[in-house]
Each structure stands twice: as structure tokens, then as C-alpha cells.
Design an enzyme around this catalytic site. Structure first.
Site, mmCIF file in Angstrom:
data_model
loop_
_atom_site.group_PDB
_atom_site.id
_atom_site.type_symbol
_atom_site.label_atom_id
_atom_site.label_comp_id
_atom_site.label_asym_id
_atom_site.label_seq_id
_atom_site.Cartn_x
_atom_site.Cartn_y
_atom_site.Cartn_z
ATOM 1 N N LYS A 76 0.857 -1.190 0.000
ATOM 2 C CA LYS A 76 0.000 0.000 0.000
ATOM 3 C C LYS A 76 0.892 1.238 0.000
ATOM 4 O O LYS A 76 1.774 1.378 0.868
ATOM 5 C CB LYS A 76 -0.862 -0.049 1.260
ATOM 6 C CG LYS A 76 -2.167 0.692 1.192
ATOM 7 C CD LYS A 76 -2.991 0.314 2.433
ATOM 8 C CE LYS A 76 -4.306 1.040 2.494
ATOM 9 N NZ LYS A 76 -4.990 0.816 3.783
HETATM 10 O O1 G3P Z 1 -7.871 1.675 5.430
HETATM 11 C C1 G3P Z 1 -8.080 3.014 5.342
HETATM 12 C C2 G3P Z 1 -9.475 3.520 5.653
HETATM 13 O O2 G3P Z 1 -10.425 2.517 5.503
HETATM 14 C C3 G3P Z 1 -9.571 4.329 6.892
HETATM 15 O O3 G3P Z 1 -10.869 4.569 7.349
HETATM 16 O O4 G3P Z 1 -12.475 5.381 9.033
HETATM 17 O O5 G3P Z 1 -10.013 5.827 9.333
HETATM 18 O O6 G3P Z 1 -11.317 7.024 7.588
HETATM 19 P P1 G3P Z 1 -11.175 5.761 8.389
#
Ligand code: G3P
Length: 217
Positions: free
Chosen positions: A83
Site C-alpha cells: 500500500k
Molecule cells: O484503510 C483506510 C481507511 O479505511 C480508513 O478509514 O475510518 O479511518 O477514515 P477511516
């Protein structure tokens, strides 16, 4: 639509995987912090549980360092997706790492143009963040629809991996739009099974069954 689980929590991954709900896993530095585990150790453990792609994120800002980290992460297991962030250096790293035969997930995507660049750099997955756009009063789902249209217009094979999913509605809408993959925390995946009419209907069935005085077993 494939289901990835957005966590480095091995117990949660194991439970959902046993139900056939895990086509892959995504992690990031914040999720590694939350797990309290060593990145190389926990990623290896996850790769042993799940046969689909497991995203492990680089943590440098220059292309050369990202490439070196990506090569190290890719050695953990054959199902690692490296990633990288959607920066100019991240795109350079994407081009090199995908050219070497690695799966690459380009993350922190917030615009259609960023998604276009990732596809041209050979990304396996593009990760547009829905919830974080919604957080600033923009429309995360509109971004998924825009990228779907752009990729379909030109036949790009990069898979749309809808990320930063916060609600069951995000999941249903991603499926309706045609995202290839969605990644959500375990608690959001569990919530997909809930409906108040299911609960109310089951309560009524249990009451009526008790009144029959019968048993199946
Ligand atoms: O993996 C990255 C993403 O899904 C993060 O989500 O909720 O931290 O914005 P969030």
C-alpha cells in the site's frame, strides 16, 4: 463485490473469515498502532489466515524508500498488496513495484484525477476514502461513482477498493455503484446483518412457538 476487512485484529479476522466474509484484509499505520503488534509479525499472521490480498502500508515519503519498504513487505507472503500513498512519489513507487509483479494498493485517494493517475501507474487497487470526504461535507459515494465511470470509459483494470467505510449504507451504495471491493471495520460488517424488522419478527415467532408447546429437538 469483494469484502475486505479493515483491521489488524487477528481475532476479528479469524471470526469473519470462518463465515466466508473475508476476501482480503487492509491495514494501515493507524490500525497497526491499534493492534499493538509488530507490523511484520502481525501481517505474516494475517497472511496465514486469509488467502486473498492483504494490504500492508509503506511508511516513508520518498519513492526510493517506499520501494525498499514495499519490497520488504512483499517478501512476507505471496498475497501481500503493498500500500502506497497517492503522492507523486507514491505513484513512482507504484509503477516500480507493480512492474516487479507485486500487487499495489494506492491509498488516500480523494479525487477522480488521483484515481486516473493511479490506474495509469499500474495500481492493482485504488482506495478512495468515503467517510473522510463525508466528514468534510463532501460526497464520498459520488467519488466512487465518478471513478467507476472513468475506469469503465477506458477499460482500466485497476480495482476500486472503497475505503473509509463507516456505515451499512456506504456498503450497499458501493455495491449498487459497482465498486469492485469494499473494506470496512469488523463492526460495520457485523452491522450488515441487523434489521429491526428481523428482530421484531423473530421475537414474535419465538412467542408463538412457545405457545405451540412443541419441540424440534
Ligand atoms: O484503510 C483506510 C481507511 O479505511 C480508513 O478509514 O475510518 O479511518 O477514515 P477511516
Amino acid at each position: 463485490m469483494k469484502f475486505f476487512v479493515d483491521t489488524a485484529d487477528v481475532a476479528a479476522i479469524t471470526e469473519l473469515n470462518a463465515l466466508g466474509m473475508v476476501d482480503g484484509v487492509t491495514t494501515n499505520p493507524s490500525l497497526i498502532l491499534k493492534s499493538g503488534r509488530d507490523i511484520l509479525e502481525v501481517t505474516k499472521e494475517i497472511c496465514g489466515i486469509v488467502s486473498g490480498p492483504v494490504s500492508a502500508e509503506v511508511v516513508s515519503l520518498t519513492a526510493d524508500e517506499m520501494i525498499a519498504e514495499g519490497r520488504k513487505l512483499a517478501k512476507i507472503a505471496s498475497n501481500i498488496a503493498v500500500k502506497v500513498p497517492l503522492t507523486w512519489d507514491g505513484l513512482k513507487a507504484c509503477k516500480v513495484l507493480s512492474g516487479e509483479g507485486n500487487m499495489v494498493n494506492v491509498t488516500l485517494c480523494f479525487s477522480p484525477n488521483q484515481a486516473l493517475l493511479a490506474a495509469k501507474a499500474g495500481a492493482t487497487f485504488i482506495s478512495p476514502f468515503i467517510g473522510r470526504l463525508d466528514d468534510i461535507n463532501l460526497d464520498g459515494l459520488e467519488l466512487i461513482a465518478d471513478i467507476r465511470q472513468i475506469y469503465d470509459n477506458y477499460g482500466f483494470e485497476t480495482q476500486i477498493l472503497a475505503a473509509s467505510i463507516r456505515t451499512p449504507n456506504h456498503v450497499a451504495e458501493c455495491a449498487r455503484i459497482g465498486a469492485d471491493v469494499m473494506t470496512a471495520p469488523p463492526e460495520v460488517i457485523r452491522k450488515l446483518a441487523s434489521h429491526p424488522l428481523t428482530d421484531a419478527g423473530l421475537t414474535q415467532f419465538m412467542k408463538d412457538w412457545a405457545k405451540t408447546g412443541q419441540k424440534i429437538l
